[in-house]
Design a protein around this motif. Structure first.
Motif: not given
Ligand SMILES: Cc1cc2nc3c(=O)[nH]c(=O)nc-3n(C[C@H](O)[C@H](O)[C@H](O)COP(=O)(O)O)c2cc1C
Length: 381
Positions: A78-84, A86-91, A95-96, A99-107
C-alpha cells in the motif's frame, strides 16, 4: 498453468520497478533497506541494496541497513503504491521504521511506476466526436460481409440495396466475403506488440494481411453480418481480434475509458449493418453495445447502425411485399445519406426498421414455413 506468485516473487517484481527508477536518478544514494514483512502466517526477511550499478533484492538480513521497515506485506505494498500515506502508516502502527528514514524517502520518492509515452498520444478527435460535421464523401469504402452464406444470404440481399445507394456517392466500394477468406484466429501471443512492429505471427500465412491493407486504406468500413447467437458471427469476431495489431500496447485515455494508441492514424468511420431471424429490434441490443465498445477502442465513429429484424420472414412472406419494397427503397436511401452526409435520417431508419405484422402472425407463419420445408425435404433457405 500460471502459478500463484509467492511473496518473494512479488518483492522481486517490485524491485525491478524500483531499479528502473533508480537508474534514471541523477544523484544515486547508496545503502540498504531491510524489510521484515509478514504475509498470512509467513515471515519474509529481505533487503534492497542500492548501489551505483543498480538495485538488487536479497533474502535474509543485511548487516548495516540504512533503514528497517516492519509491516505486513500488504501494508508495505500500500505504501509503495501510494495508497498509504507513510505518516498515517506510522501513526496507525501499520508501518514501523527504524534508522535513517530520510534515506527511504530519497530513494523511494521518485516516480517509480510510470514512463513517458507522450510520443504515442492519440487523443479523441473532433471527427470521432461528430463525424458528420467533418464529413467528406468517402473515397474508399470497404464492406466486410461476414455471413457464412457469403453472397447467397439475406445479409447480402439487404446490403445490396444499401450499397446501391452508397454507390451513388462513393466511387470505390470494395467487398470482401469473409467466408471465402482464410483467417487464422488470434492466438494471443502478443508477437505484434512485443516485436514492436505490429506484424502478426501469421503475416503472409493467411488472407488477413491482404484484407487488412484494404481495411487500413478505407475511409468507411461497413460491417455486415447476420445476427448469430445474439451477436456477430465468429467469422467477423476472428477478423476483429486480428486487428489488435493496429495498436501500440500502451494505455491512453479515450472517451471516458482507457484504450490504445493507433499505429496508423486515419479518419475512418464505420457502418454496422445486420439482419436477424427474430422480429424484435431488441434482439440487436448486445450487438449495439458491443460495437459501441469496439469502435471506441478502434477510434472509429459509427455513422450509421442499420438493423433489420426478421430479414428472412420479410423476404419470404408474400403478404409483406409492399413492406419489403419500402425497406429496400429506404435502404438505398440510407446508403446515399450515409455517403453524402455521414449520417442517417430518422425517417429513413424508421422505414428500414418498421415492424412487420403482428408478432403472433410472425410466429404462426414462420412455423408454417419451417414445417413445410421439413415436410417437403426442401433445403433451400
Ligand atoms: C447459427 C445461427 C445462429 C442464429 N442466431 C440468431 C439469433 O441469435 N437471433 C436472431 O434473431 N437470429 C439468429 N439467426 C438467424 C439469422 O440471423 C438469420 O437467418 C439471417 O437472416 C441469416 O442471414 P444470412 O442469410 O446472410 O446468413 C441465427 C442463424 C444461425 C444459422
Amino acid at each position: 498453468m500460471k502459478e500463484f506468485p509467492a511473496p518473494y516473487q512479488v518483492m522481486e517484481s517490485l524491485a525491478g520497478y524500483i531499479n528502473r527508477a533508480y537508474r534514471d536518478q541523477r544523484e544515486k544514494q547508496e545503502g540498504v533497506i531491510q524489510f521484515h514483512l509478514t504475509y498470512k502466517n509467513e515471515r519474509l526477511d529481505c533487503y534492497l541494496r542500492f548501489a551505483p550499478e543498480g538495485v538488487s533484492l536479497s533474502k535474509g538480513v543485511a548487516k548495516d541497513p540504512a533503514v528497517t521497515v516492519k509491516s505486513t506485506l500488504y501494508h508495505w505494498l500500500d505504501l509503495a503504491a501510494g495508497r498509504l500515506n507513510p505518516l498515517i502508516g506510522i501513526l496507525t502502527g501499520k508501518l514501523r521504521f527504524s534508522g535513517d528514514t530520510s534515506f527511504f524517502s530519497k530513494v523511494m520518492s521518485e516516480e517509480i511506476f510510470g514512463t513517458d509515452i507522450s510520443e504515442y498520444d492519440d487523443p479523441v478527435t473532433d471527427f470521432e466526436k461528430r463525424p458528420h460535421k467533418y464529413w467528406r464523401i468517402p473515397e474508399r469504402v470497404l464492406v466486410l460481409n461476414a455471413s457464412p452464406r457469403a453472397g447467397q444470404g439475406y445479409t447480402e440481399f439487404y446490403l445490396e440495396a444499401f450499397l446501391r445507394g452508397l454507390g451513388k456517392t462513393c466511387a470505390s466500394i470494395d467487398m470482401v466475403y469473409l467466408a471465402e477468406q482464410r483467417i487464422n484466429r488470434c492466438r494471443g501471443c502478443w508477437y505484434c506488440w512485443l516485436s514492436g512492429t505490429g506484424n502478426c505471427v501469421f503475416k503472409d500465412k493467411d488472407d488477413f494481411e491482404k484484407i487488412n491493407q484494404r481495411y487500413e486504406d478505407a475511409d468507411l468500413v461497413v460491417f455486415a453480418f447476420p445476427l448469430y447467437i445474439d451477436g456477430m458471427p465468429s467469422l467477423l469476431k476472428d477478423f476483429l481480434e486480428r486487428t489488435v495489431c493496429h495498436y501500440h500496447p500502451y494505455m491512453i485515455r479515450g472517451h471516458h475509458r482507457t484504450r490504445h494508441p493507433r499505429r496508423k492514424r486515419k479518419k475512418q468511420a464505420v457502418v454496422v449493418f445486420s439482419v436477424s431471424g427474430f422480429p424484435e429490434l431488441d434482439n440487436f441490443r448486445a450487438v449495439k453495445e458491443h460495437f459501441r465498445q469496439i469502435t471506441h477502442n478502434s477510434h472509429q465513429p459509427i455513422v450509421a447502425e442499420i438493423y433489420r429484424p426478421a430479414g428472412m420472414y420479410l423476404y419470404n412472406n408474400p403478404l409483406l411485399y409492399r413492406e419489403l419494397n419500402e425497406v429496400m427503397e429506404a435502404l438505398e436511401m440510407a446508403g446515399e445519406e450515409v455517403g453524402r452526409y455521414g449520417k442517417l435520417s430518422r425517417k429513413t431508419l424508421k422505414v428500414i426498421q418498421q415492424r412487420i405484422d403482428r408478432v403472433s402472425d410472425f410466429r404462426r407463419l414462420s412455423n408454417l414455413f419451417w414445417k413445410e420445408k421439413i415436410r417437403d425435404n426442401d433445403r433451400t433457405y
